[in-house]
Write an enzyme that holds these catalytic residues in place. Structure first.
Site, PDB file in Angstrom:
ATOM      1  N   GLU A 179     100.956 -37.458  46.464  1.00  0.00           N
ATOM      2  CA  GLU A 179     101.266 -36.153  47.145  1.00  0.00           C
ATOM      3  C   GLU A 179     100.077 -35.589  48.035  1.00  0.00           C
ATOM      4  OE1 GLU A 179     101.347 -32.778  44.252  1.00  0.00           O
ATOM      5  OE2 GLU A 179     101.969 -31.399  45.711  1.00  0.00           O
ATOM      6  N   LYS A 221     105.329 -37.582  47.250  1.00  0.00           N
ATOM      7  CA  LYS A 221     105.722 -35.868  47.352  1.00  0.00           C
ATOM      8  C   LYS A 221     105.129 -35.219  48.299  1.00  0.00           C
ATOM      9  CE  LYS A 221     105.109 -31.921  43.986  1.00  0.00           C
ATOM     10  NZ  LYS A 221     105.344 -31.415  42.741  1.00  0.00           N
TER      11      LYS A 221
HETATM   12  P1  13P Z   1     105.344 -26.044  44.182  1.00  0.00           P
HETATM   13  O1  13P Z   1     106.662 -26.440  44.262  1.00  0.00           O
HETATM   14  O2  13P Z   1     104.797 -24.683  43.491  1.00  0.00           O
HETATM   15  O3  13P Z   1     104.478 -26.260  45.346  1.00  0.00           O
HETATM   16  O4  13P Z   1     104.306 -26.844  43.164  1.00  0.00           O
HETATM   17  C1  13P Z   1     104.714 -28.300  43.344  1.00  0.00           C
HETATM   18  C2  13P Z   1     103.448 -29.064  42.938  1.00  0.00           C
HETATM   19  O5  13P Z   1     103.271 -29.590  41.967  1.00  0.00           O
HETATM   20  C3  13P Z   1     102.286 -29.079  43.701  1.00  0.00           C
HETATM   21  O6  13P Z   1     101.314 -29.987  43.382  1.00  0.00           O
END
Ligand code: 13P
Length: 345
Positions: A179, A221
């Protein structure tokens, strides 16, 4: 792509099952404290546990939720009847996951930026998390857009750490969710969000290749490409969908097992609409689904407010969002589906 799929590929594919996505319930205790504060509930372990139990025990959510990302405290907690949370999920066919980074810390020499920490001892922690039932993990690098940032230095250290984490996960038979979040906060235009997201992903994939991370055994992600929240600009749902897809097509290898978008503070309905609009433009080389935190949890949090008597209403609110996002993952979301809940309430 071979005939024999690995455990990692199987788990990555199971997470990307048709019409399903991920609930991100991996807020650190301090982030969860902010969420609880917002509804006037004390940030105590029992309150964090009760809210998570409410979500995890929502009947029917397993039709739309294939995996849940937990926090270190949460993966060790149990439901009120004593069932450990990971076991409760496994019984429902939901795969437990774990956030393994230890947070974004100020970057030496560039204090406006951060580098995500957590590599020390990670191999041993992953071994323990596997024993506790985790089959996938998450690490979030953070890239902020403002005057003069992000710097190439910040981009490099975060991409390098993401790849080190992903390689260690695969070694321990845990599917890494990579991510690299380009924040939606800020005054930037959608063009700048596009340019920085593309550049960030480009460097992340360069590091993943250098460190021999296997794409079929990982999930990405990403953030969606949108104008900054303080830009005074608004982009249509179609524009966000098109610019985000253009960015992914430019730099994300087709072998990646799936893309699970973060919501990043968008309203819950908008996060669903954006996913729907992207899938409506398919088929794509990858399945596109969700890994939402706030966009799945805001409605149940608001309905719950720490009251036992509100649990059923909170579960109904969560189930509705899970159902809408599951539909968007199949490109079947509609205004009518959204309104079913409002009509029923
Ligand atoms: P949000 O969907 O609230 O952005 O959170 C997702 C997430 O795991 C961010 O690291």
């Amino acid at each position: 792509m071979g005939e024999h799929r690995t455990e990692l590929e199987d788990n990555a594919q199971a997470i990307m099952a048709d019409g399903k996505g991920i609930l991100a319930a991996d807020e650190s205790n301090s982030t969860m404290g902010k969420r609880l504060d917002g509804i006037g509930v004390e940030n105590a372990e029992e309150n964090r546990r009760s809210f998570r139990e409410l979500l995890f025990k929502t009947e029917g959510a397993e039709q739309f939720i294939s995996g849940v990302i937990l926090y270190d405290e949460t993966i060790r907690q149990s439901a009120a009847d004593g069932t450990p949370f990971p076991k409760l999920m496994q019984e429902l066919g939901i795969i437990p996951g774990i956030k393994v980074d230890t947070g974004a810390k100020p970057l030496a020499g560039s204090p406006e930026e951060t580098v995500t920490e957590g590599l020390d001892g990670l191999r041993e922690r992953l071994e323990e998390y596997y024993e506790l039932g985790a089959r996938f993990a998450k690490w979030r690098g953070v890239i902020k857009i403002a005057d003069g940032i992000p710097t190439p230095y910040c981009r490099h250290v975060n991409a390098h750490a993401l790849a080190r984490y992903a390689a260690l996960c695969q070694e321990q038979s845990i599917v890494p969710i990579v991510e690299p979040e380009v924040l939606m906060d800020g005054e930037h235009s959608i063009d700048r969000a596009f340019e920085i997201t593309r550049d960030t992903l480009h460097h992340v994939f360069g590091e993943l290749i250098k460190q021999d991370v296997v794409f079929d055994e990982m999930l990405l992600k990403p953030n969606m490409v949108m104008p900054g929240y303080d830009s005074g600009q608004e982009a249509s749902v179609d524009e966000v969908a098109e610019r985000t897809l253009e960015c992914m097509y430019d730099v994300v290898p087709a072998a990646v097992a799936g893309l699970v978008f973060l919501s990043g503070g968008q309203s819950d309905e908008l996060a669903t609409e954006h996913l729907q609009a992207m899938n409506a433009r398919g088929p794509h080389p990858w399945k596109l689904s969700f890994s939402y935190g706030r966009a799945l949890q805001a409605p149940p949090l608001d309905a719950w407010r720490g009251e036992e008597g509100n649990v059923a209403a909170a579960q109904a609110a969560y189930l509705h969002r899970a159902k809408c996002n599951g539909a968007a993952a199949r490109s079947e979301y509609s205004a009518e589906l959204e309104q079913e809940f409002t009509a029923a309430a």
